[in-house]
Motif scaffolding. Sequence first.
Motif, short mmCIF file in Angstrom:
data_model
loop_
_atom_site.label_atom_id
_atom_site.label_comp_id
_atom_site.label_asym_id
_atom_site.label_seq_id
_atom_site.Cartn_x
_atom_site.Cartn_y
_atom_site.Cartn_z
N HIS A 129 -27.16 -17.58 16.19
CA HIS A 129 -28.17 -18.50 15.65
C HIS A 129 -28.56 -19.50 16.74
O HIS A 129 -29.51 -19.30 17.47
CB HIS A 129 -27.64 -19.22 14.41
CG HIS A 129 -27.44 -18.32 13.24
ND1 HIS A 129 -28.36 -18.17 12.24
CD2 HIS A 129 -26.39 -17.51 12.90
CE1 HIS A 129 -27.92 -17.32 11.34
NE2 HIS A 129 -26.72 -16.90 11.71
N ASN A 130 -27.82 -20.62 16.81
CA ASN A 130 -28.09 -21.65 17.81
C ASN A 130 -29.53 -22.15 17.71
O ASN A 130 -30.22 -22.33 18.71
CB ASN A 130 -27.81 -21.12 19.22
CG ASN A 130 -27.37 -22.23 20.16
OD1 ASN A 130 -26.63 -23.12 19.76
ND2 ASN A 130 -27.84 -22.18 21.40
N HIS A 131 -29.96 -22.37 16.45
CA HIS A 131 -31.33 -22.80 16.19
C HIS A 131 -31.34 -23.91 15.14
O HIS A 131 -30.37 -24.10 14.40
CB HIS A 131 -32.19 -21.63 15.67
CG HIS A 131 -32.31 -20.48 16.60
ND1 HIS A 131 -32.89 -20.58 17.84
CD2 HIS A 131 -31.94 -19.17 16.46
CE1 HIS A 131 -32.87 -19.40 18.43
NE2 HIS A 131 -32.29 -18.53 17.62
N TRP A 132 -32.49 -24.59 15.05
CA TRP A 132 -32.77 -25.49 13.94
C TRP A 132 -33.27 -24.64 12.77
O TRP A 132 -34.28 -23.95 12.90
CB TRP A 132 -33.83 -26.52 14.33
CG TRP A 132 -33.33 -27.53 15.33
CD1 TRP A 132 -33.49 -27.50 16.68
CD2 TRP A 132 -32.59 -28.71 15.03
NE1 TRP A 132 -32.89 -28.59 17.25
CE2 TRP A 132 -32.33 -29.36 16.27
CE3 TRP A 132 -32.13 -29.30 13.85
CZ2 TRP A 132 -31.63 -30.56 16.35
CZ3 TRP A 132 -31.43 -30.49 13.93
CH2 TRP A 132 -31.19 -31.11 15.17
N GLU A 133 -32.57 -24.69 11.64
CA GLU A 133 -32.89 -23.81 10.53
C GLU A 133 -33.01 -24.58 9.22
O GLU A 133 -32.39 -25.64 9.04
CB GLU A 133 -31.80 -22.74 10.38
CG GLU A 133 -31.65 -21.83 11.60
CD GLU A 133 -30.52 -20.83 11.45
OE1 GLU A 133 -29.79 -20.91 10.43
OE2 GLU A 133 -30.35 -19.98 12.34
N ASN A 187 -39.53 -24.65 17.37
CA ASN A 187 -40.82 -25.12 17.90
C ASN A 187 -41.19 -26.51 17.38
O ASN A 187 -42.04 -27.19 17.97
CB ASN A 187 -41.94 -24.13 17.53
CG ASN A 187 -41.92 -22.90 18.41
OD1 ASN A 187 -41.24 -22.89 19.44
ND2 ASN A 187 -42.64 -21.86 18.01
N ALA A 188 -40.56 -26.93 16.29
CA ALA A 188 -40.87 -28.24 15.72
C ALA A 188 -39.88 -29.31 16.16
O ALA A 188 -40.14 -30.51 16.02
CB ALA A 188 -40.88 -28.16 14.19
N SER A 198 -46.70 -21.76 16.85
CA SER A 198 -46.33 -21.04 15.63
C SER A 198 -45.18 -21.73 14.91
O SER A 198 -44.23 -22.21 15.54
CB SER A 198 -45.90 -19.61 15.99
OG SER A 198 -46.98 -18.90 16.55
N TYR A 199 -45.28 -21.75 13.57
CA TYR A 199 -44.24 -22.32 12.72
C TYR A 199 -43.92 -21.32 11.62
O TYR A 199 -44.79 -20.54 11.20
CB TYR A 199 -44.68 -23.66 12.15
CG TYR A 199 -44.92 -24.68 13.24
CD1 TYR A 199 -43.87 -25.33 13.85
CD2 TYR A 199 -46.22 -24.95 13.68
CE1 TYR A 199 -44.08 -26.25 14.88
CE2 TYR A 199 -46.45 -25.87 14.70
CZ TYR A 199 -45.38 -26.51 15.30
OH TYR A 199 -45.59 -27.40 16.31
N THR A 251 -32.28 -33.16 10.91
CA THR A 251 -33.41 -34.00 11.30
C THR A 251 -34.60 -33.61 10.44
O THR A 251 -34.57 -32.60 9.73
CB THR A 251 -33.73 -33.85 12.80
OG1 THR A 251 -34.64 -34.89 13.19
CG2 THR A 251 -34.34 -32.50 13.12
N ALA A 252 -35.65 -34.42 10.50
CA ALA A 252 -36.83 -34.19 9.66
C ALA A 252 -37.95 -33.58 10.48
O ALA A 252 -38.23 -34.00 11.61
CB ALA A 252 -37.29 -35.50 9.03
N VAL A 253 -38.60 -32.58 9.90
CA VAL A 253 -39.79 -31.96 10.47
C VAL A 253 -41.01 -32.55 9.77
O VAL A 253 -41.06 -32.59 8.53
CB VAL A 253 -39.75 -30.42 10.29
CG1 VAL A 253 -41.07 -29.79 10.72
CG2 VAL A 253 -38.59 -29.83 11.07
#
Length: 554
Positions: free
Chosen positions: A285-289, A298-299, A254-255, A225-227
């Motif tokens: 992990h289990n994150h958006w990276e 957070n985004a 925070s980013y 996806t796009a940030v």
Amino acid sequence: MRDSVLMERRVIRLGSFLLLAVALSAAPAAASFVIFESGQVRPLALSPDGSQLFAANTPDDRLEIFSVGSDGLTHTGSVPVGLEPVAVAARTNGEVWVVNQLSDSVSIVDVASATPHVVRTLLVGDEPRDIVFAGPKDSNNFFLRAFITTAHRGQNSGVPFSDLTTPGIGRADVWVFQATSVGGVPGASQLAVVNLFGDTPRALAVSPNGNTVYAAVFQSGNRTTAVTEGVVCDDPSGAANNTVAGPCSVSSVSYPGGLPNPDTAGGTKGPETGLVVKFNPASGHNHWEDTLGRNWDNAVRFSLPDDDVFRIDATANPPAPLPSATGVKPGQPFAGVGTVLFDMAVNPLSGKVYVTNGEANNLTRFEGPGGGGSTVRGHLHEARITVLDPASGSVTPRHLNKHIVYSVVQDSPNPTSLASLATPLGMAVTSNGATLYVAAFGSGVVGIFNVTQLESNNFTPSQSDHIALSGGGPSGLVLDEAHGRLYVLTRFDNSVSVIDTAMRKEVAHLPLYNPEPTSVKIGRPLLYDGGATSSNGEAACASCHVFADFDSLA
């Protein structure tokens, strides 16, 4: 609106019969023509007894009928249906169903009468795309249930607007009808609307025993996806090229930092932009990276499963998704099949499912030479067939153009581009399960694969395994093994090609009436032709802008 569109689409045909009473000094303006570029899904079908071939004439809103004989095809009829027909299937020798994408409808056509005609129109959800028959059979061994893919929205669906804003509700529907016959006239009654947790669905396929229907999500994505640029940290003023900004805070949130390198091309620093990130489900992990492994949770405040192809119990009352394990969406979905899923075919012996698809390379940054080794030049996506094994649940992607060395750019055509297949769409598998044919929409050929070699990845891409077509844009095909033929619909010139499968050669080419203006016919290949628009024969504008739509790959 329907009447106005029909009038505009017929104006070219009427124009040839109009005479002007007064000569004009200036040339008349060209007649308008509305084009929607609906992607064909199942444009050809044989009757169960093999005596007739049916073709969806998308630009002319008709079902074309051919008799099949030992000497070839003979056009015998043309039936007006809804707007933009994209799929056709014969339930019996005398009953054909046509899916009309723009009309949000399905036409049931009686082709057994002296004058074939529509006997029933079914209103369904938004943008229906495909149809198959499965489930219980009648006394003549014909399936009784029709399955039709639609989006979970639309004027006929009854879907409330709140469904589109409520988490957990799928955007993919499969409408199910029970075929009926009253006084010998075909009809249907609605059985169910099966909701699946995916975006708009496209292709359908049926297991060899008819008990399971497979439904593929069209633009299913690849968990990217796009940030927005506003939360990607900017480089400090005066920072050197290829400086990665550190963490920052935006509105007290925070980013993790700025754009990954490179941020220059030819020594020129690029602008601050948004960023494509990918969900990493791996343990720990289990994150958006991003490509640097930084956490962007957070985004992106939502989760995104990668469920691509679902399974429906066609015999249940009513039909329903097959039950899944705890924590998995209903339908026992296959994940990681591809970014854009085009069509499906089932091996009649093994039951394995083949899915034509494009896998987007959208996580890689900086189009062009790159300057720092990051580029999508010539490598926008990969054309693939993914093999699904319902027994084991395995998902095995096969890159059809594995011979391409993407770092090498050369003039086209060349040996690499001529061996490539661009935008694979419809498929057909021989009754012995040994050979697969695939329509390469962006290459103007039909590719031939030994199924064993395809599944084991032991095939070698070669132009010698392509059947050249005189018309471009092959979208769908159907096998006529009784006559040793393959019928192919070529969308660029709106025709049906007849292939001798033993000779691997086109032996006839039958045009369908096409009301599109010359400018459209000439312009369409510029969007899709991988051989004309890329050095390796795989990439085209339509690699991202699928069927002339917007780029929604991330």
